[in-house]
Design a protein around this motif. Sequence first.
Motif, PDB file in Angstrom:
ATOM      1  N   GLY A   9       0.834  -1.195   0.000  1.00  0.00           N
ATOM      2  CA  GLY A   9       0.000   0.000   0.000  1.00  0.00           C
ATOM      3  C   GLY A   9       0.872   1.249   0.000  1.00  0.00           C
ATOM      4  N   ASP A  10       0.315   2.383   0.465  1.00  0.00           N
ATOM      5  CA  ASP A  10       1.082   3.635   0.429  1.00  0.00           C
ATOM      6  C   ASP A  10       1.793   3.920   1.745  1.00  0.00           C
ATOM      7  OD1 ASP A  10      -1.574   3.809   1.332  1.00  0.00           O
ATOM      8  OD2 ASP A  10      -1.662   5.967   1.071  1.00  0.00           O
TER       9      ASP A  10
ATOM     10  N   GLU B 297     -10.422  -1.809  -7.152  1.00  0.00           N
ATOM     11  CA  GLU B 297      -9.972  -1.012  -8.295  1.00  0.00           C
ATOM     12  C   GLU B 297      -8.460  -0.832  -8.221  1.00  0.00           C
ATOM     13  OE1 GLU B 297     -12.737   2.337  -9.173  1.00  0.00           O
ATOM     14  OE2 GLU B 297     -10.855   3.469  -9.259  1.00  0.00           O
ATOM     15  N   LYS B 298      -7.803  -1.144  -9.331  1.00  0.00           N
ATOM     16  CA  LYS B 298      -6.345  -1.039  -9.367  1.00  0.00           C
ATOM     17  C   LYS B 298      -5.935   0.430  -9.383  1.00  0.00           C
ATOM     18  CE  LYS B 298      -2.905  -3.615 -11.986  1.00  0.00           C
ATOM     19  NZ  LYS B 298      -2.864  -4.505 -13.158  1.00  0.00           N
ATOM     20  N   ILE B 299      -4.911   0.764  -8.594  1.00  0.00           N
ATOM     21  CA  ILE B 299      -4.443   2.153  -8.562  1.00  0.00           C
ATOM     22  C   ILE B 299      -2.922   2.131  -8.474  1.00  0.00           C
ATOM     23  CG2 ILE B 299      -4.494   2.427  -6.047  1.00  0.00           C
ATOM     24  CD1 ILE B 299      -5.764   5.191  -6.479  1.00  0.00           C
ATOM     25  N   ASP B 300      -2.269   3.226  -8.888  1.00  0.00           N
ATOM     26  CA  ASP B 300      -0.814   3.295  -8.744  1.00  0.00           C
ATOM     27  C   ASP B 300      -0.465   4.221  -7.569  1.00  0.00           C
ATOM     28  OD1 ASP B 300      -1.267   5.822  -9.718  1.00  0.00           O
ATOM     29  OD2 ASP B 300      -0.334   5.474 -11.671  1.00  0.00           O
ATOM     30  N   MET B 301       0.835   4.359  -7.279  1.00  0.00           N
ATOM     31  CA  MET B 301       1.245   5.118  -6.101  1.00  0.00           C
ATOM     32  C   MET B 301       0.826   6.588  -6.204  1.00  0.00           C
ATOM     33  SD  MET B 301       2.541   4.747  -3.110  1.00  0.00           S
ATOM     34  CE  MET B 301       3.617   3.307  -2.968  1.00  0.00           C
ATOM     35  N   ALA B 302       0.916   7.147  -7.417  1.00  0.00           N
ATOM     36  CA  ALA B 302       0.515   8.550  -7.581  1.00  0.00           C
ATOM     37  C   ALA B 302      -0.963   8.711  -7.227  1.00  0.00           C
ATOM     38  CB  ALA B 302       0.780   9.008  -9.017  1.00  0.00           C
ATOM     39  N   GLY B 303      -1.773   7.747  -7.675  1.00  0.00           N
ATOM     40  CA  GLY B 303      -3.202   7.780  -7.373  1.00  0.00           C
ATOM     41  C   GLY B 303      -3.458   7.636  -5.879  1.00  0.00           C
ATOM     42  N   ALA B 304      -2.687   6.749  -5.232  1.00  0.00           N
ATOM     43  CA  ALA B 304      -2.843   6.546  -3.779  1.00  0.00           C
ATOM     44  C   ALA B 304      -2.506   7.829  -3.029  1.00  0.00           C
ATOM     45  CB  ALA B 304      -1.946   5.400  -3.317  1.00  0.00           C
TER      46      ALA B 304
END
Lengths: 291, 330
Positions: A9-10, B297-304
């Motif tokens: 995760g982030d 839903e798939k997301i990338d780090m920028a989106g997170a």
Amino acid sequence: MKTRYTHGGDEHIYVEIDDEMSLDAFFKSLSMSKAVRDAEIDGVTEICPANASFQVRFDPEVIDPEEMMSRVKKLEAQADQTDKRLNTRIIEIPVFYQDPWTHETLMRFRERHQDPSGTDLDYAARINGYDTAEDFITAHHAQPWFVSMVGFVAGLPFLYQLVEREKQLQVPKYLSPRTDTPKLTVGHGGCFSCIYSVRGAGGYQMFGITPMPIYDPEQKISYLEDFMVFFRPGDIVKWKPVDRAEYDEISAAVEAGTYQPRMAEVEFDLEKFNADMTGTNAKLMEALNDA
Amino acid sequence: MTLKIISHGLSTSIQDLGRPGYFHLGIPMGGAMDRFSLRVANMLVGNPEDVACLEVVFLGPKIEFTKSVIVAVTGAELPILVDGEPRDTWSSFEVKAGQVLSFEFLQAGARAYIAISGGIDTPTALGSRSTYPIGALGGVDGRNVQTGDELPVGDSSNSKAGLSVDEKLRRLPDTPARLRVLPGLYWHRLTEASGNNFFSDEWSVAPEADRMGYRFKGGRPLEFVDREQPFGAGADPSNIVDGCYCYGSIQVPGGKEPIVLHRDAVSGGGYFTLGAVISADMDFIGQLQPHAPVKFEKIDMAGANSARAERKQMLEIIRKELRQEPKTQP
């Protein structure tokens, strides 16, 4: 061993030192997680070492996840040069094997087991090539174990036996986890033994029970007054088989506040151990016997 | 000043923002499942945002107050009654000494947060009042609130009735709930087709959903890349050498039903994880009822990162608005 870095995760970086278990992988994950701690990186909130991996939790508003990743990666070379030596302690843990409480529980969850016809110990003995449960029990307590991870739930130690890989005892977990495990059950799954610190769900095979509490949120037990969790990664454990009378005696001493676990300060050197396992273990157990 | 618990509802516990720092010993952070709602509840009654509140699951408790206080209830739509008279959710109101706070049936969401001016003042354990029943920490002697309990409340001088949060700023999941996932951890164990299925399938919340984790059902079983299992991992292709679990991580025992670990997470174990729900969406999970439909839903780090910033911005707007005078006053 090849190190694999990934985001969880982030808010987490997860570092897998190796996908298989070994003491080499454990020592590297421990020294690398120490290096992260010593680096005092702003934003880091938790560092959790595991058997062959570790995890760093951070606040992404203080440090960007990609920046955090590169800071952790840079510490690998430093960790590789660290001595694989630990100043630690060896502790004797009494175990009442084949006790009535885990027996009652394992009978209650028999339909979730690979072999409903026998006990967990009968099954473990058979698949590890021992003629009897007694022979298997002897193999379980003859050589010391190493605490390679603390976690799952409050203060639960995962233990890895200090023997050659071909002598490691291995059993699968229950087909489907139990909803109940007695407090202080000594269990085993994969190549790891554990002590269930609290009562609750569990999937490890059940071999016995210890009368020695290892988690006390009220911090009333004499040896848990300073901190509620007994174990830390790197501790060495020697199981001591006890019968019902000894089990009751120790339980009463714990209750009375007079029980003190038998333990000794020792140094564990991975290279020396790898060169001579029997000799190293003999010295560890000698230190314990002198305590 | 105390709260008398006349009935505890289904499952009511004391929660604040948790006890970070002990996960390496298997003691989770804990705290409110929906941290956004707990923060806002505290803002409404003039408390610091990390003060302990009651977290109520599905069914409201019945509480008698021994002193006049300001109260606010956020999170799930759980209609509020004070001595039988309705009050608004996401708003601050007075409860006088001797009055009883109760609730009607749940209309939306899963967890409501009751903040009381001054905050619940039970003893802390490892720096937090959050209830962690598995380890007998926090709460009332390490357990949830029970009928008959009397809970101490702290002092407050900073509270007023009549504050309210704009409906647009009440953050609750959509239907179906959209949970954004950053693939990672042991994602490589899945076949490409199976990884795609995880995101295209429709899932729903399974009955086993609690503070430790939420289980989901309805999607296709996952398929693994063939390999010889590493030493110590166990025979099942979903097994790994026991490692750390992170908050929000998604494990799929046997490849069948995904489990998202939540605030009272176990700190490690032997199942592969395919990634983690991003921090900004963790609150939403706490508001999901059993059978609620969910899309991962798939997301990338920028989106997170931008989702996190958006949530933070919403809290900042509420903070600013609540600092002004109540709009309902003449």
